[in-house]
Every structure is written in C-alpha cells, then in structure tokens.
Write a protein that holds these residues in place. Structure first.
Motif, short mmCIF file in Angstrom:
data_model
loop_
_atom_site.label_atom_id
_atom_site.label_comp_id
_atom_site.label_asym_id
_atom_site.label_seq_id
_atom_site.Cartn_x
_atom_site.Cartn_y
_atom_site.Cartn_z
N TRP A 198 0.83 -1.21 0.00
CA TRP A 198 0.00 0.00 0.00
C TRP A 198 0.87 1.26 0.00
O TRP A 198 0.61 2.21 -0.75
CB TRP A 198 -0.92 -0.02 1.22
N ALA A 199 1.90 1.27 0.82
CA ALA A 199 2.80 2.43 0.90
C ALA A 199 3.61 2.59 -0.38
O ALA A 199 3.77 3.70 -0.90
CB ALA A 199 3.72 2.29 2.11
N ASP A 200 4.13 1.48 -0.90
CA ASP A 200 4.98 1.53 -2.10
C ASP A 200 4.21 2.02 -3.32
O ASP A 200 4.77 2.71 -4.19
CB ASP A 200 5.58 0.15 -2.39
N LEU A 201 2.93 1.68 -3.40
CA LEU A 201 2.13 2.04 -4.57
C LEU A 201 1.35 3.33 -4.38
O LEU A 201 0.50 3.69 -5.21
CB LEU A 201 1.17 0.89 -4.92
N GLY A 202 1.62 4.03 -3.29
CA GLY A 202 0.97 5.32 -3.07
C GLY A 202 -0.49 5.22 -2.73
O GLY A 202 -1.31 6.03 -3.19
N GLY A 203 -0.83 4.26 -1.89
CA GLY A 203 -2.23 4.04 -1.55
C GLY A 203 -2.91 5.20 -0.85
O GLY A 203 -4.09 5.46 -1.07
N ASP A 204 -2.15 5.95 -0.03
CA ASP A 204 -2.75 7.05 0.72
C ASP A 204 -3.29 8.15 -0.20
O ASP A 204 -4.16 8.92 0.19
CB ASP A 204 -1.74 7.65 1.70
N ASP A 205 -2.74 8.23 -1.42
CA ASP A 205 -3.16 9.29 -2.35
C ASP A 205 -3.96 8.74 -3.53
O ASP A 205 -4.22 9.46 -4.50
CB ASP A 205 -1.92 10.03 -2.89
N ALA A 206 -4.35 7.46 -3.44
CA ALA A 206 -4.94 6.81 -4.61
C ALA A 206 -6.44 7.05 -4.75
O ALA A 206 -6.94 7.29 -5.84
CB ALA A 206 -4.67 5.30 -4.56
N GLY A 207 -7.19 6.97 -3.68
CA GLY A 207 -8.65 7.02 -3.79
C GLY A 207 -9.22 8.41 -3.58
O GLY A 207 -8.62 9.27 -2.93
N ARG A 208 -10.41 8.63 -4.16
CA ARG A 208 -11.14 9.88 -3.91
C ARG A 208 -11.73 9.82 -2.50
O ARG A 208 -12.31 8.82 -2.10
CB ARG A 208 -12.26 10.05 -4.93
N GLN A 209 -11.56 10.90 -1.77
CA GLN A 209 -12.04 10.93 -0.39
C GLN A 209 -13.48 11.43 -0.33
O GLN A 209 -13.89 12.26 -1.13
CB GLN A 209 -11.15 11.83 0.46
N VAL A 210 -14.22 10.92 0.62
CA VAL A 210 -15.62 11.31 0.82
C VAL A 210 -15.68 12.38 1.90
O VAL A 210 -15.26 12.14 3.03
CB VAL A 210 -16.49 10.09 1.22
N VAL A 211 -16.20 13.53 1.55
CA VAL A 211 -16.33 14.61 2.52
C VAL A 211 -17.54 14.36 3.42
O VAL A 211 -17.47 14.46 4.65
CB VAL A 211 -16.46 15.97 1.82
N ASP A 212 -18.67 14.01 2.81
CA ASP A 212 -19.91 13.77 3.55
C ASP A 212 -20.15 12.25 3.59
O ASP A 212 -20.80 11.69 2.72
CB ASP A 212 -21.08 14.48 2.89
N THR A 213 -19.61 11.60 4.61
CA THR A 213 -19.73 10.14 4.69
C THR A 213 -21.17 9.71 4.95
O THR A 213 -21.57 8.61 4.54
CB THR A 213 -18.81 9.57 5.79
N ASP A 214 -21.94 10.54 5.63
CA ASP A 214 -23.35 10.19 5.86
C ASP A 214 -24.12 10.16 4.55
O ASP A 214 -24.96 9.28 4.32
CB ASP A 214 -23.99 11.20 6.82
N ALA A 215 -23.84 11.11 3.66
CA ALA A 215 -24.49 11.12 2.36
C ALA A 215 -24.13 9.89 1.55
O ALA A 215 -24.98 9.31 0.84
CB ALA A 215 -24.11 12.40 1.59
N PHE A 216 -22.87 9.46 1.66
CA PHE A 216 -22.44 8.25 0.96
C PHE A 216 -23.20 7.04 1.47
O PHE A 216 -23.72 6.24 0.69
CB PHE A 216 -20.93 8.06 1.16
N ARG A 217 -23.29 6.91 2.79
CA ARG A 217 -24.00 5.76 3.38
C ARG A 217 -25.47 5.77 2.99
O ARG A 217 -26.02 4.73 2.59
CB ARG A 217 -23.86 5.80 4.90
N ILE A 218 -26.12 6.91 3.07
CA ILE A 218 -27.55 7.00 2.77
C ILE A 218 -27.82 6.60 1.32
O ILE A 218 -28.82 5.95 1.00
CB ILE A 218 -28.07 8.42 3.06
N SER A 219 -26.93 6.98 0.42
CA SER A 219 -27.15 6.68 -1.00
C SER A 219 -27.19 5.19 -1.28
O SER A 219 -27.83 4.75 -2.24
CB SER A 219 -26.07 7.34 -1.86
N PHE A 220 -26.51 4.38 -0.45
CA PHE A 220 -26.48 2.93 -0.67
C PHE A 220 -27.57 2.19 0.11
O PHE A 220 -27.71 0.97 -0.03
CB PHE A 220 -25.11 2.36 -0.28
#
Length: 384
Positions: A198-220
């Motif tokens: 994960w560190a070698d492949l730059g995992g910390d910068d790989a994914g789009r971050q969710v600002v409103d996690t509640d909105a993400f959960r509700i959508s599913f």
C-alpha cells in the motif's frame, strides 16, 4: 499491475463460528461476514459483521467502512493500530447475487462514479482475491471457541454450541485485530506485507475521499417509491413528516424515492428531484425506535389474526408488547438460573454425603498404618 483503489472485490460468507447473545451468553447463530479487498495491495478496505443474511444493507455498511477512517478498539496495553485506506473505489468486482444487482446498489455506484464489474459465469479467477482472503480469515476463525470448522468431518465431535463464548461485538473486535495482523504479515503473492505494498504504490493518495460520509452511506441504503401527500409519507405502516415537505407538496411532488435503514425506522430520507436529501422523522415523536424486522413481524401477527392492513397505533402496540414479553422471559430465565445455583445450598436440597471427601481422626497407635518420610526443611543448625 493495478493501482490501489482501482479494483476492489466484495463478497459475503457465513462465518465458521457460533456466537452467543450479550445477556445470557447462550448460543445464537453463525454470523455473516462481508469483506472488501483492494486487488493491487491485498489490503482489506472494509468489513461488516451481522446475523442477517446478505442484503443491500450489508454492502452499504461494508462500503461505508471502506470510505471512513478506521477506529479500532484495542486493549489499553496496545498502541493504536494502523489501518489505512479510506476512499471511493474506482471499480468493484462482485458476483451475480441479487443484492449486487439491486437498483439501490447500481444507482448509488453510478452516483459516486463507481464502475460495477460482474463476475462472468465460469470465470472463477475474477473473484479469486476475495475468496482467498475469506479462506485465510476462516482459517483464523477455526481456532476460536465455538468454531464449526469448514465441514462436519473437520469438526468431528467438537460441540460448537457448547463451546461458543463470543458475542457479535467481541467477534467484530477480534476480526479487526486479525485484519491488522494480516496487514502486517508477508503476503506470498506480493513478496511483502499488504501495508508495505500500500505504501509503495501510493495508496494514501490513490482514492477519492468522501467529505460527507453520511451522504455516501444513505445513498447505498435500500429504497422504496412512496407517495408524498399533504400528511407526509407512509412507509411500512408508519407515518413520517418533515417541514421541508411543505414546498415539495405545493409543487405536486407525487411519488418520491425514500431511503431507510432497516435497523432504525425512526428516520427516513427522501431524495428530491434536484438531488437533495431530506430527512424525515416519525409524525408522532413519542414512538420508540423500531427495526424493520420488528415492524414486519407485528404486521404478520395482525394479518394472521385479523387480516387486512395494520394501523400505526396497533403496530407499535404489538411491538411494545412483544418487547415486554421478551424482557420478562429474559428475567425469568435469569431467575431460573439463579434458583438452580441456590438449590444445593437450600436445607431440603443438601448434596449426599461423600465419606471419601470427609476428615476422620486417625489412630496413631496402630502399627499397621503406613508411614511417610518427613523432610527437614530447616536442615542442620549452624554453630554460632
């Protein structure tokens, strides 16, 4: 090689262990486990444990775990364990189960820009990584008390129910620690640990971050189409209202999409035409929180006895009565167990005498009694 968060595999499995309830700690059932793994690094992105069969809610809460920073409860003697990964996968590999083909799941993935790739028939390798992770996890489960092993042959005469001792919360805590151990164990396919990959492949910068996690959960969350009228919305025989409904009703909103969490039906979310999400609560705020399963059970009881549709007042009356009966049963069970513990101490229930466990005087003048050497711990005294 794929990048971190580029491809994520998700699947469910029935865990090879029987868990107990939190009150009496009596055997309950085997839990279902939903796991999500990052293909490039083999890092576990999310996990969800429940007694309920796989559903849209299981996927929702597993993905919700994927996009949130992980908080792991550990003994006070341990430092906070590092569990990286919090972000939106680019693509999800899933099987062809009905839960993965639901409208709620597909529309939510489209909303958040997640591509869905279904496993082609006969192409087992499409889900190989998640299946190996499940196998590794179950191998660790097989050393826990209450394990069912992977087959009756492997279990043998081991009484899983009698040995069961972990609650759902305790099993979840154990699972999270086991995942952290796995993250720090060298992976034969990667030639390094998943965290190192994960560190070698730059995992910390790989994914789009969710600002409103509640909105993400509700959508599913699962959804229904319901009519929005002057008195609000009726969902599963329960009435809901929000002041935000008034202008929507004035514009003639008609049928709307309603999101709900089956574990807590005291609140729902209405998706408006312009994409906003409006929260609504019981019209009668004095009602207690109930689950969808309680609601459905109460409706079934009423239908079997009377037929027709149940009113909201009767629905909650049946649920509250069932809760009262269940609480009384738990109290009686506890009282019965306490009575059983007291029985040997009651005058009329004294245990039978066992002479072999009692003390008697010994006739030391009898020369036929065996003698035993006595060690002199003091040893010879020194002359001063």
């Amino acid at each position: 090689m794929e990048r971190p968060m580029e491809v994520v595999q998700i699947d469910h499995t029935l865990a090879d262990i029987i868990l107990v309830d939190q009150v009496e700690r009596n055997p309950l059932a085997r839990p279902w486990l939903t796991l999500a793994i990052d293909v490039a690094t083999r890092v576990v992105l999310g996990a969800y444990v429940t007694f309920d069969a796989p559903s849209v809610l299981s996927i929702c809460l597993c993905l919700d775990h994927c996009v949130r920073p992980k908080s792991i409860r550990t003994p006070s003697s341990l430092e906070q364990l590092y569990w990286p990964t919090a972000g939106i996968p680019q693509a999800i590999h899933v099987d062809n189960g009905r839960d993965f083909r639901s409208d709620a799941f597909r529309s939510a993935c489209a909303e958040w820009g997640i591509a869905i790739k279904y496993r082609p028939p006969g192409r087992v390798h499409f889900g190989g990584h998640i299946e190996r992770l499940i196998g590794t996890t179950m191998g660790a489960v097989h050393v826990l008390p209450g394990t069912t092993q992977s087959s009756p042959k492997d279990k043998g005469e081991y009484d899983s129910a009698a040995r069961a001792s972990m609650t759902l919360d305790e099993f979840e805590d154990w699972l999270q620690l086991e995942i952290c151990r796995y993250h720090n164990t060298r992976h034969s396919g990667l030639k390094r640990t998943p965290l190192a990959a994960w560190a070698d492949l730059g995992g910390d910068d790989a994914g789009r971050q969710v600002v409103d996690t509640d909105a993400f959960r509700i959508s599913f969350l699962p959804s229904e189409r319901r009519q929005l009228g002057r008195t609000g919305i009726n969902l599963f025989s329960i009435g809901y209202w929000s002041d935000a409904f008034a202008p929507m009703i004035g514009r003639g909103a008609g049928k709307v999409t309603v999101k709900y969490d089956p574990r807590d039906m005291s609140r729902i979310w209405v998706v408006t035409d312009d994409g906003r999400t409006v929260a609504a609560r019981y019209k009668d705020l004095s009602r207690p929180k109930v689950s969808l399963w309680e609601s459905r059970r109460a409706s079934a009881i009423f239908h079997d006895r009377h037929g027709g549709r149940i009113s909201e007042a009767i629905l909650f009356a049946i649920i509250e009565e069932q809760r009262r009966i269940a609480h009384a049963a738990r109290q009686r069970t506890l009282a019965t167990r306490l009575d059983d513990e007291r029985k040997p101490r009651l005058p009329n229930n004294k245990p039978k005498r066992d002479p072999s466990r009692e003390m008697f005087a010994i006739d030391t003048s009898n020369p036929n009694l065996p003698t035993y050497p006595i060690d002199d711990f003091d040893g010879p005294r020194r002359k001063t």
